[in-house]
Design a protein around this motif. Structure first.
Motif, mmCIF file in Angstrom:
data_model
loop_
_atom_site.group_PDB
_atom_site.id
_atom_site.type_symbol
_atom_site.label_atom_id
_atom_site.label_comp_id
_atom_site.label_asym_id
_atom_site.label_seq_id
_atom_site.Cartn_x
_atom_site.Cartn_y
_atom_site.Cartn_z
ATOM 1 N N PRO A 173 -27.570 37.351 -34.260
ATOM 2 C CA PRO A 173 -28.968 37.333 -34.712
ATOM 3 C C PRO A 173 -29.178 36.592 -36.025
ATOM 4 O O PRO A 173 -30.309 36.179 -36.320
ATOM 5 N N ILE A 174 -28.136 36.394 -36.820
ATOM 6 C CA ILE A 174 -28.285 35.673 -38.085
ATOM 7 C C ILE A 174 -28.293 34.167 -37.856
ATOM 8 O O ILE A 174 -29.180 33.452 -38.348
ATOM 9 N N LEU A 175 -27.325 33.672 -37.108
ATOM 10 C CA LEU A 175 -27.153 32.232 -36.975
ATOM 11 C C LEU A 175 -27.968 31.617 -35.842
ATOM 12 O O LEU A 175 -28.137 30.392 -35.802
ATOM 13 N N ILE A 176 -28.472 32.426 -34.933
ATOM 14 C CA ILE A 176 -29.264 31.877 -33.835
ATOM 15 C C ILE A 176 -30.548 31.230 -34.357
ATOM 16 O O ILE A 176 -30.993 30.194 -33.853
ATOM 17 N N ILE A 177 -31.139 31.825 -35.390
ATOM 18 C CA ILE A 177 -32.425 31.311 -35.899
ATOM 19 C C ILE A 177 -32.293 29.854 -36.360
ATOM 20 O O ILE A 177 -33.033 28.982 -35.888
ATOM 21 N N PRO A 178 -31.372 29.520 -37.280
ATOM 22 C CA PRO A 178 -31.253 28.104 -37.664
ATOM 23 C C PRO A 178 -30.688 27.234 -36.549
ATOM 24 O O PRO A 178 -30.961 26.025 -36.498
ATOM 25 N N PHE A 179 -29.910 27.839 -35.657
ATOM 26 C CA PHE A 179 -29.349 27.090 -34.532
ATOM 27 C C PHE A 179 -30.460 26.543 -33.639
ATOM 28 O O PHE A 179 -30.348 25.432 -33.102
ATOM 29 N N ILE A 180 -31.541 27.309 -33.496
ATOM 30 C CA ILE A 180 -32.687 26.859 -32.697
ATOM 31 C C ILE A 180 -33.654 26.038 -33.543
ATOM 32 O O ILE A 180 -34.195 25.027 -33.086
ATOM 33 N N LEU A 181 -33.868 26.456 -34.782
ATOM 34 C CA LEU A 181 -34.871 25.821 -35.643
ATOM 35 C C LEU A 181 -34.462 24.420 -36.087
ATOM 36 O O LEU A 181 -35.288 23.494 -36.086
ATOM 37 N N THR A 182 -33.197 24.231 -36.459
ATOM 38 C CA THR A 182 -32.762 22.946 -37.016
ATOM 39 C C THR A 182 -32.979 21.777 -36.063
ATOM 40 O O THR A 182 -33.556 20.746 -36.467
ATOM 41 N N PRO A 183 -32.553 21.839 -34.797
ATOM 42 C CA PRO A 183 -32.798 20.704 -33.898
ATOM 43 C C PRO A 183 -34.284 20.413 -33.707
ATOM 44 O O PRO A 183 -34.660 19.248 -33.533
ATOM 45 N N ILE A 184 -35.112 21.439 -33.724
ATOM 46 C CA ILE A 184 -36.555 21.221 -33.572
ATOM 47 C C ILE A 184 -37.093 20.410 -34.744
ATOM 48 O O ILE A 184 -37.862 19.453 -34.577
ATOM 49 N N VAL A 185 -36.688 20.785 -35.962
ATOM 50 C CA VAL A 185 -37.137 20.049 -37.153
ATOM 51 C C VAL A 185 -36.624 18.613 -37.119
ATOM 52 O O VAL A 185 -37.375 17.661 -37.387
ATOM 53 N N LEU A 186 -35.353 18.426 -36.788
ATOM 54 C CA LEU A 186 -34.790 17.074 -36.739
ATOM 55 C C LEU A 186 -35.461 16.239 -35.655
ATOM 56 O O LEU A 186 -35.667 15.030 -35.841
ATOM 57 N N ILE A 222 -32.214 23.982 -24.530
ATOM 58 C CA ILE A 222 -30.765 23.829 -24.659
ATOM 59 C C ILE A 222 -30.210 24.787 -25.707
ATOM 60 O O ILE A 222 -29.183 25.438 -25.496
ATOM 61 N N THR A 223 -30.887 24.901 -26.841
ATOM 62 C CA THR A 223 -30.385 25.798 -27.889
ATOM 63 C C THR A 223 -30.529 27.264 -27.487
ATOM 64 O O THR A 223 -29.664 28.085 -27.815
ATOM 65 N N VAL A 224 -31.586 27.611 -26.779
ATOM 66 C CA VAL A 224 -31.747 28.995 -26.314
ATOM 67 C C VAL A 224 -30.644 29.335 -25.308
ATOM 68 O O VAL A 224 -30.049 30.422 -25.359
ATOM 69 N N PHE A 225 -30.348 28.408 -24.398
ATOM 70 C CA PHE A 225 -29.267 28.639 -23.442
ATOM 71 C C PHE A 225 -27.939 28.839 -24.157
ATOM 72 O O PHE A 225 -27.187 29.765 -23.859
ATOM 73 N N TRP A 226 -27.644 27.972 -25.119
ATOM 74 C CA TRP A 226 -26.402 28.097 -25.870
ATOM 75 C C TRP A 226 -26.352 29.420 -26.617
ATOM 76 O O TRP A 226 -25.283 30.025 -26.756
ATOM 77 N N SER A 227 -27.494 29.877 -27.115
ATOM 78 C CA SER A 227 -27.539 31.142 -27.841
ATOM 79 C C SER A 227 -27.113 32.309 -26.970
ATOM 80 O O SER A 227 -26.620 33.322 -27.476
ATOM 81 N N ALA A 228 -27.306 32.155 -25.661
ATOM 82 C CA ALA A 228 -26.900 33.200 -24.726
ATOM 83 C C ALA A 228 -25.521 32.943 -24.143
ATOM 84 O O ALA A 228 -25.086 33.645 -23.223
ATOM 85 N N GLY A 229 -24.824 31.926 -24.650
ATOM 86 C CA GLY A 229 -23.480 31.636 -24.182
ATOM 87 C C GLY A 229 -23.416 30.718 -22.986
ATOM 88 O O GLY A 229 -22.362 30.582 -22.360
ATOM 89 N N ILE A 230 -24.537 30.063 -22.649
ATOM 90 C CA ILE A 230 -24.589 29.148 -21.515
ATOM 91 C C ILE A 230 -24.561 27.717 -22.033
ATOM 92 O O ILE A 230 -25.195 27.394 -23.032
ATOM 93 N N HIS A 231 -23.814 26.862 -21.374
ATOM 94 C CA HIS A 231 -23.757 25.449 -21.760
ATOM 95 C C HIS A 231 -25.123 24.824 -21.479
ATOM 96 O O HIS A 231 -25.427 24.417 -20.367
ATOM 97 N N GLY A 232 -25.947 24.766 -22.516
ATOM 98 C CA GLY A 232 -27.340 24.345 -22.334
ATOM 99 C C GLY A 232 -27.494 22.965 -21.760
ATOM 100 O O GLY A 232 -28.359 22.714 -20.911
ATOM 101 N N ALA A 233 -26.643 22.033 -22.198
ATOM 102 C CA ALA A 233 -26.773 20.663 -21.708
ATOM 103 C C ALA A 233 -26.468 20.568 -20.215
ATOM 104 O O ALA A 233 -27.012 19.708 -19.522
ATOM 105 N N SER A 234 -25.617 21.459 -19.707
ATOM 106 C CA SER A 234 -25.306 21.431 -18.280
ATOM 107 C C SER A 234 -26.510 21.853 -17.445
ATOM 108 O O SER A 234 -26.763 21.298 -16.373
ATOM 109 N N VAL A 235 -27.258 22.833 -17.945
ATOM 110 C CA VAL A 235 -28.431 23.312 -17.210
ATOM 111 C C VAL A 235 -29.580 22.317 -17.350
ATOM 112 O O VAL A 235 -30.111 21.808 -16.364
#
Length: 420
Positions: free
Chosen positions: A333-346, A228-241
């Protein structure tokens, strides 16, 4: 990183966007999402029947004495979610083919109900196995709903239908038009279920059991979170996919937990949909509540501070599109890293907390626009420890986002100084 962003934009976004709009997946998504108000309202009766108060209080004693009656709205709503989903899937799929939505919905319900064998009950007449109308029958509802509408489409396309003169009222003409596909669906399902004795629910449950079991493991949680976060990182509504594929499984897990509560048994599953909503997606996809708070109260850049304060109110209610596209996080490229990492940690922290019974497992579908700690409290049936876990997750999100936020904020500040 720039090459990765370019690849995501050119090679990943377009096919995934098309996948999210595939008509059958969209119909499944629309049908199940359409049941959420019914599931949400129905699940709240579980809290009324089992209030989060000491067992010797007046409220708890009253609920215990009237539990069977209190649970009736739950049993006629959430407990029958697959029946409502079949209607929604049939309607959505039929409309996608420019067919009559009501006829498609009715055919889907008929096909789904004909996967069940009524049993004679002394003094009560005939009864359906209600358990199959709930989450455990969701996969069968999806299959039979799609089958019924595809039969209707084939019949209409081949003109093998009864057409009435133009003078006949549309509602009557529609009924006659649906006679042929209805007959085919009913006869086909009669042979499969009653003549040949095919056990739809038993067979499908065995086939899907490994997938359902895996989805409730830590690995099974991390996969959709990452996607979901990778999809959102590319501008796709991850939850929809991802949700189109995963939500049927999440509803099965939620239904099992709700049944366990109604039966007074331990909750078997950790990861129904409320687990993601209230302990991972706090503030929206990417757990961006941490970034919003940092931008709103710790920014030196005028743009970052203004964006953070503008996004704060929506973020508290789990709406983060202003931040995702305003920062932006998409292809950043700066904000994608924590955008993907944070949900994984939580996800890891929350899963472990529930696996060791430090926090109650969710069984209520709370409205997704509630602030995180409140939603967590409601989803777990009133467990105060869920509030603590939610607050801890928010603090952890802030810690993970902080170094990347500082890089982003300093970059914005430098740009502002250049402009002046």
């Amino acid at each position: 990183m720039e090459r990765l962003m370019l690849w995501l934009d050119e090679k990943f976004s377009t096919p995934m966007a098309k996948l999210s709009e595939q008509r059958h997946l969209r119909a499944v998504r629309d049908g199940i999402v359409g049941t959420l108000p019914i599931i949400t309202v129905g699940s709240f009766f579980l809290i009324i029947a089992f209030p989060p108060v000491p067992a010797d209080t007046a409220l708890a004693l009253w609920a215990k004495a009237h539990g069977a009656t209190i649970l009736l709205p739950y049993r006629l709503t959430m407990y029958m979610m697959s029946l409502y989903a079949a209607w929604g899937i049939g309607h959505s799929l039929a409309k996608s083919y420019d067919l009559d939505g009501v006829s498609g919905a009715q055919l889907a319900v008929v096909a789904f109900l004909m996967t069940m064998v009524p049993r004679a009950v002394d003094g009560l007449g005939w009864a359906l196995p209600m358990a199959n109308l709930g989450g455990s029958g969701m996969f069968v509802a999806i299959m039979t709903s799609i089958l019924a509408v595809e039969i209707m489409r084939f019949v209409y396309k081949s003109n093998f239908k009864i057409s009435m003169p133009e003078q006949v009222p549309p509602s009557v003409a529609r009924s006659f038009k649906a006679l042929t596909p209805t007959a085919i669906v009913v006869v086909l399902m009669t042979f499969i279920t009653f003549v040949f004795g095919f056990d739809w629910h038993g067979v499908v449950t065995k086939i899907m059991a490994p997938l359902v079991t895996t989805s409730d493991t830590l690995f099974g949680v991390l996969v959709p979170v990452g996607l979901i976060t990778v999809f959102w990182s590319a501008g796709i509504h991850g939850a929809s996919v991802v949700g189109s594929l995963a939500r049927p499984i999440w509803t099965v897990l939620l239904d099992a937990n709700a049944k366990a509560v109604a039966d007074g048994l331990p909750l078997p599953h950790i990861a129904p949909e409320p687990f993601y909503q209230w302990f991972i997606w706090i503030g929206g996809a990417g757990s961006t509540i941490g970034l919003v708070l940092l931008m709103a109260f710790a920014s030196k850049s005028v743009y970052s501070r203004s964006l953070g304060r503008m996004a704060l109110a929506p973020g508290l209610f789990n709406i983060n599109e202003p931040l995702i596209f305003g920062a932006p996080i998409v292809l950043n490229p700066i904000l994608i890293i924590p955008f993907i990492l944070t949900p994984i940690v939580l996800a890891i922290i929350s899963y472990i907390a529930m696996a060791f019974h430090l926090v109650a497992r969710p069984f209520i579908m709370a409205p997704w626009t509630l602030p995180g700690p409140i939603g967590a409290f409601v989803a777990t049936g009133g467990d105060w420890r869920a509030i603590v876990l939610s607050v801890v997750c928010i603090l952890i999100a802030m810690i993970i986002y902080y170094p990347f936020f500082k890089i982003y904020d300093n970059k914005q500040l430098a740009l502002e100084k250049e402009d002046h």
